[in-house]
Write a protein that holds these residues in place. Structure first.
Motif, PDB file in Angstrom:
ATOM      1  N   GLY A  47      16.228  23.610 -13.684  1.00  0.00           N
ATOM      2  CA  GLY A  47      17.190  22.661 -14.239  1.00  0.00           C
ATOM      3  C   GLY A  47      18.097  23.314 -15.267  1.00  0.00           C
ATOM      4  N   GLU A  48      17.533  24.210 -16.056  1.00  0.00           N
ATOM      5  CA  GLU A  48      18.320  24.918 -17.064  1.00  0.00           C
ATOM      6  C   GLU A  48      19.384  25.784 -16.405  1.00  0.00           C
ATOM      7  N   LEU A  49      19.057  26.400 -15.273  1.00  0.00           N
ATOM      8  CA  LEU A  49      20.060  27.193 -14.553  1.00  0.00           C
ATOM      9  C   LEU A  49      21.273  26.336 -14.205  1.00  0.00           C
ATOM     10  N   LYS A  50      21.021  25.156 -13.664  1.00  0.00           N
ATOM     11  CA  LYS A  50      22.118  24.258 -13.278  1.00  0.00           C
ATOM     12  C   LYS A  50      22.885  23.767 -14.504  1.00  0.00           C
ATOM     13  N   SER A  51      22.193  23.465 -15.565  1.00  0.00           N
ATOM     14  CA  SER A  51      22.836  22.999 -16.788  1.00  0.00           C
ATOM     15  C   SER A  51      23.720  24.097 -17.387  1.00  0.00           C
ATOM     16  N   LEU A  52      23.207  25.313 -17.425  1.00  0.00           N
ATOM     17  CA  LEU A  52      23.994  26.436 -17.943  1.00  0.00           C
ATOM     18  C   LEU A  52      25.205  26.706 -17.062  1.00  0.00           C
ATOM     19  N   ARG A  53      25.024  26.578 -15.757  1.00  0.00           N
ATOM     20  CA  ARG A  53      26.150  26.768 -14.833  1.00  0.00           C
ATOM     21  C   ARG A  53      27.256  25.762 -15.148  1.00  0.00           C
ATOM     22  N   LYS A  54      26.869  24.526 -15.362  1.00  0.00           N
ATOM     23  CA  LYS A  54      27.831  23.471 -15.688  1.00  0.00           C
ATOM     24  C   LYS A  54      28.585  23.819 -16.976  1.00  0.00           C
ATOM     25  N   ASP A  55      27.864  24.309 -17.972  1.00  0.00           N
ATOM     26  CA  ASP A  55      28.479  24.683 -19.242  1.00  0.00           C
ATOM     27  C   ASP A  55      29.414  25.884 -19.089  1.00  0.00           C
ATOM     28  N   VAL A  56      29.019  26.831 -18.267  1.00  0.00           N
ATOM     29  CA  VAL A  56      29.850  28.019 -18.027  1.00  0.00           C
ATOM     30  C   VAL A  56      31.153  27.610 -17.329  1.00  0.00           C
ATOM     31  N   ALA A  58      32.546  24.652 -17.400  1.00  0.00           N
ATOM     32  CA  ALA A  58      33.342  23.876 -18.364  1.00  0.00           C
ATOM     33  C   ALA A  58      34.084  24.809 -19.316  1.00  0.00           C
ATOM     34  N   LYS A  59      33.411  25.869 -19.749  1.00  0.00           N
ATOM     35  CA  LYS A  59      34.060  26.837 -20.645  1.00  0.00           C
ATOM     36  C   LYS A  59      35.211  27.536 -19.926  1.00  0.00           C
ATOM     37  N   SER A  60      35.023  27.865 -18.662  1.00  0.00           N
ATOM     38  CA  SER A  60      36.101  28.534 -17.915  1.00  0.00           C
ATOM     39  C   SER A  60      37.308  27.601 -17.768  1.00  0.00           C
ATOM     40  N   HIS A  61      37.082  26.311 -17.527  1.00  0.00           N
ATOM     41  CA  HIS A  61      38.188  25.344 -17.421  1.00  0.00           C
ATOM     42  C   HIS A  61      38.914  25.198 -18.758  1.00  0.00           C
ATOM     43  N   GLU A  62      38.146  25.191 -19.834  1.00  0.00           N
ATOM     44  CA  GLU A  62      38.742  25.085 -21.173  1.00  0.00           C
ATOM     45  C   GLU A  62      39.642  26.284 -21.459  1.00  0.00           C
ATOM     46  N   ILE A  63      39.181  27.466 -21.094  1.00  0.00           N
ATOM     47  CA  ILE A  63      39.975  28.682 -21.316  1.00  0.00           C
ATOM     48  C   ILE A  63      41.231  28.647 -20.452  1.00  0.00           C
ATOM     49  N   SER A  77      35.357  36.356 -15.333  1.00  0.00           N
ATOM     50  CA  SER A  77      34.024  36.757 -15.774  1.00  0.00           C
ATOM     51  C   SER A  77      33.071  35.546 -15.801  1.00  0.00           C
ATOM     52  N   LEU A  78      33.570  34.410 -16.260  1.00  0.00           N
ATOM     53  CA  LEU A  78      32.747  33.193 -16.307  1.00  0.00           C
ATOM     54  C   LEU A  78      32.414  32.701 -14.905  1.00  0.00           C
ATOM     55  N   LYS A  79      33.354  32.827 -13.993  1.00  0.00           N
ATOM     56  CA  LYS A  79      33.094  32.426 -12.600  1.00  0.00           C
ATOM     57  C   LYS A  79      32.020  33.313 -11.967  1.00  0.00           C
ATOM     58  N   LEU A  80      32.058  34.596 -12.288  1.00  0.00           N
ATOM     59  CA  LEU A  80      31.013  35.502 -11.800  1.00  0.00           C
ATOM     60  C   LEU A  80      29.654  35.142 -12.395  1.00  0.00           C
ATOM     61  N   LYS A 137      23.391  32.250 -21.845  1.00  0.00           N
ATOM     62  CA  LYS A 137      23.211  31.856 -23.245  1.00  0.00           C
ATOM     63  C   LYS A 137      24.014  32.758 -24.174  1.00  0.00           C
ATOM     64  N   ALA A 138      24.061  34.039 -23.861  1.00  0.00           N
ATOM     65  CA  ALA A 138      24.822  34.980 -24.692  1.00  0.00           C
ATOM     66  C   ALA A 138      26.312  34.654 -24.644  1.00  0.00           C
ATOM     67  N   VAL A 139      26.833  34.324 -23.474  1.00  0.00           N
ATOM     68  CA  VAL A 139      28.253  34.003 -23.325  1.00  0.00           C
ATOM     69  C   VAL A 139      28.578  32.658 -23.980  1.00  0.00           C
ATOM     70  N   LEU A 140      27.720  31.691 -23.812  1.00  0.00           N
ATOM     71  CA  LEU A 140      27.980  30.360 -24.349  1.00  0.00           C
ATOM     72  C   LEU A 140      27.801  30.309 -25.863  1.00  0.00           C
ATOM     73  N   LYS A 141      27.059  31.250 -26.399  1.00  0.00           N
ATOM     74  CA  LYS A 141      26.801  31.304 -27.837  1.00  0.00           C
ATOM     75  C   LYS A 141      28.093  31.594 -28.603  1.00  0.00           C
ATOM     76  N   ASP A 142      28.978  32.364 -27.977  1.00  0.00           N
ATOM     77  CA  ASP A 142      30.241  32.762 -28.624  1.00  0.00           C
ATOM     78  C   ASP A 142      31.112  31.571 -28.960  1.00  0.00           C
TER      79      ASP A 142
END
Length: 142
Positions: A47-56, A58-63, A77-80, A137-142
């Protein structure tokens, strides 16, 4: 007397053979337990994998919205990373689907070889999941 000794030796050989078979069965059960333990260690993170994917994503769309072309490299990079998370998720289910539960159809030697191979495969799945989560987690922490 020779017949008595011969029968005694045959009985000992049968006992030793049975003992070796039992030892091999116990070793294989231990190996199977190790395979399942490696799987069980990371299964709760699906479940955490899917949740992190969603966050990644979302961050790519924001950028994309905020930076446009200037953020294209980071978006790629976020898409990868999202693909890495998907691959880790899918890898677990691919492994689970191919895992053979029909161990009674194999000899002890075949079973040992099979379980050793499965152990290596599930180790890769385990590591892929842990790595994907740590990377996200490292990417989303930024």
């Amino acid at each position: 007397m020779n017949a008595y000794l011969r029968n005694f030796y045959i009985l000992i050989l049968i006992s030793l053979s049975y003992s070796c078979t039992e030892d091999k069965a116990q070793e294989n059960q231990k190996l199977r337990d190790e395979v399942i333990q490696i799987h069980d260690e990371v299964m709760p993170y699906m479940g955490e994998l899917k949740s992190l994917r969603k966050d990644v994503i979302a961050k790519s769309h924001e950028i994309e919205r905020n930076q446009g072309e200037e953020g294209a490299k980071e978006v790629e990079s976020l898409k990868l990373l999202a693909k890495q998370l998907d691959d880790a998720f899918d890898g677990m289910f691919v492994w689970m689907r191919q895992f053979n539960q029909k161990e009674d159809e194999m000899s002890d030697e075949e079973l040992e070889s099979y379980l050793l191979n499965q152990k290596e495969m599930v180790k890769v799945v385990n590591e892929d999941i842990k790595t994907a989560i740590a990377d996200a987690k490292a990417v989303l922490k930024d």
